[in-house]
Design an enzyme around this catalytic site. Structure first.
Site, PDB file in Angstrom:
ATOM      1  N   LYS A 111      74.056  58.312  21.857  1.00  0.00           N
ATOM      2  CA  LYS A 111      73.959  59.013  23.138  1.00  0.00           C
ATOM      3  C   LYS A 111      74.982  58.452  24.125  1.00  0.00           C
ATOM      4  O   LYS A 111      74.699  58.215  25.278  1.00  0.00           O
ATOM      5  CB  LYS A 111      72.545  58.917  23.691  1.00  0.00           C
ATOM      6  CG  LYS A 111      71.562  59.686  22.842  1.00  0.00           C
ATOM      7  CD  LYS A 111      70.211  59.726  23.452  1.00  0.00           C
ATOM      8  CE  LYS A 111      69.263  60.500  22.546  1.00  0.00           C
ATOM      9  NZ  LYS A 111      67.894  60.349  22.972  1.00  0.00           N
ATOM     10  N   ILE A 118      78.084  57.175  29.163  1.00  0.00           N
ATOM     11  CA  ILE A 118      76.762  57.631  28.749  1.00  0.00           C
ATOM     12  C   ILE A 118      76.723  59.158  28.700  1.00  0.00           C
ATOM     13  O   ILE A 118      77.378  59.846  29.474  1.00  0.00           O
ATOM     14  CB  ILE A 118      75.638  57.059  29.638  1.00  0.00           C
ATOM     15  CG1 ILE A 118      75.702  57.595  31.054  1.00  0.00           C
ATOM     16  CG2 ILE A 118      75.658  55.543  29.625  1.00  0.00           C
ATOM     17  CD1 ILE A 118      74.514  57.215  31.911  1.00  0.00           C
ATOM     18  N   CYS A 119      75.941  59.678  27.789  1.00  0.00           N
ATOM     19  CA  CYS A 119      75.817  61.127  27.600  1.00  0.00           C
ATOM     20  C   CYS A 119      74.835  61.695  28.621  1.00  0.00           C
ATOM     21  O   CYS A 119      73.650  61.378  28.596  1.00  0.00           O
ATOM     22  CB  CYS A 119      75.345  61.436  26.189  1.00  0.00           C
ATOM     23  SG  CYS A 119      75.087  63.190  25.895  1.00  0.00           S
ATOM     24  N   LEU A 120      75.355  62.517  29.513  1.00  0.00           N
ATOM     25  CA  LEU A 120      74.520  63.166  30.526  1.00  0.00           C
ATOM     26  C   LEU A 120      74.665  64.682  30.461  1.00  0.00           C
ATOM     27  O   LEU A 120      74.161  65.390  31.318  1.00  0.00           O
ATOM     28  CB  LEU A 120      74.922  62.686  31.925  1.00  0.00           C
ATOM     29  CG  LEU A 120      74.719  61.207  32.206  1.00  0.00           C
ATOM     30  CD1 LEU A 120      75.291  60.832  33.558  1.00  0.00           C
ATOM     31  CD2 LEU A 120      73.249  60.848  32.145  1.00  0.00           C
TER      32      LEU A 120
END
Length: 182
Positions: A111, A118-120
Site C-alpha cells: 500500500k 503512501i497509497c491514498l
C-alpha cells in the site's frame, strides 16, 4: 462525512477550512494560502494535544513552503513507532493533494508507491477533489496519513517488517554483554 466515526467527524470539524485557491506558482496568493495552511495545522495540533492524541511534528523545510518534513508516530501495543515524514507541494496544488512519503517504509508494504509514497488513491483522493480548495495539509494528515498509519503499522509490526527501536538495539547490546566473565 457519512461513514466516519464520531471522533473523526469531531476532529475534522475543528480543523479550519481553507479559502484561498492558490499553488506555489501564484505569488502573493500562495503566501496567503500558506498562512491559512499554518492556521489549520496549528488548530489541528492543538486539537490533538487537547485529546492527548499528539502524533506528528511537521514544518516547512524551505521558505517557500513547498517542501515539508517532520516525524509521525503510531502507538501499537503500548510501543511508539516513529517514522520520518516528507512531501512536496505539487505545482497543481490545491487541486492535487500532496503525496505523503514515509521513506523508511519504502518497499515494506504493497500500500505504498516507489519512494515511500503512501497509497491514498482509492479513499482519500476523491475526498480531496470534492473538497478542493477547502482542504489543506492538516486535512491530508488527518484523513490521509492517520488512517493509513492505523491500518498499516500494526500489520507491519506483526509481520516483522517494522521493528521497535528498542528491539533493534537489543541484539547489539546482547552481543556486547555476552562476554565471558572470569
Amino acid at each position: 462525512m457519512e461513514g466516519w466515526d464520531k471522533g473523526t467527524k469531531s476532529t475534522v470539524g475543528e480543523i479550519p477550512l481553507l479559502a484561498t485557491r492558490a499553488g506555489p506558482r501564484d505569488g502573493e496568493a500562495w503566501r496567503q494560502r500558506l498562512k491559512e495552511e499554518y492556521r489549520a495545522l496549528i488548530a489541528y495540533t492543538s486539537v490533538n494535544k487537547a485529546k492527548d492524541n499528539d502524533w506528528f511534528r511537521i514544518a516547512a523545510a524551505n521558505p517557500e513552503g513547498t517542501r515539508w518534513e517532520g516525524t509521525c508516530w503510531y502507538v501499537h501495543n503500548l510501543r511508539r513507532y516513529e517514522f520520518p515524514l516528507q512531501f512536496d507541494i505539487p505545482v497543481a496544488y490545491p487541486q492535487v493533494a500532496p503525496e505523503i512519503e514515509l521513506p523508511t517504509l519504502d518497499g515494506k508494504t504493497h500500500k505504498m508507491y516507489r519512494g515511500g509514497k503512501i497509497c491514498l488513491t482509492v479513499h482519500f483522493k476523491p475526498l480531496w477533489a470534492k473538497n478542493c480548495p477547502r482542504f489543506g495539509i492538516a486535512h491530508a494528515l488527518c484523513l490521509g496519513l492517520a488512517p493509513w498509519l492505523a491500518a498499516e503499522v500494526p500489520i507491519l509490526v506483526e509481520s516483522g517488517m517494522v521493528k521497535h527501536k528498542d528491539d533493534e538495539a537489543a541484539p547489539a547490546e546482547a552481543s556486547g554483554s555476552a562476554a565471558p566473565s572470569s
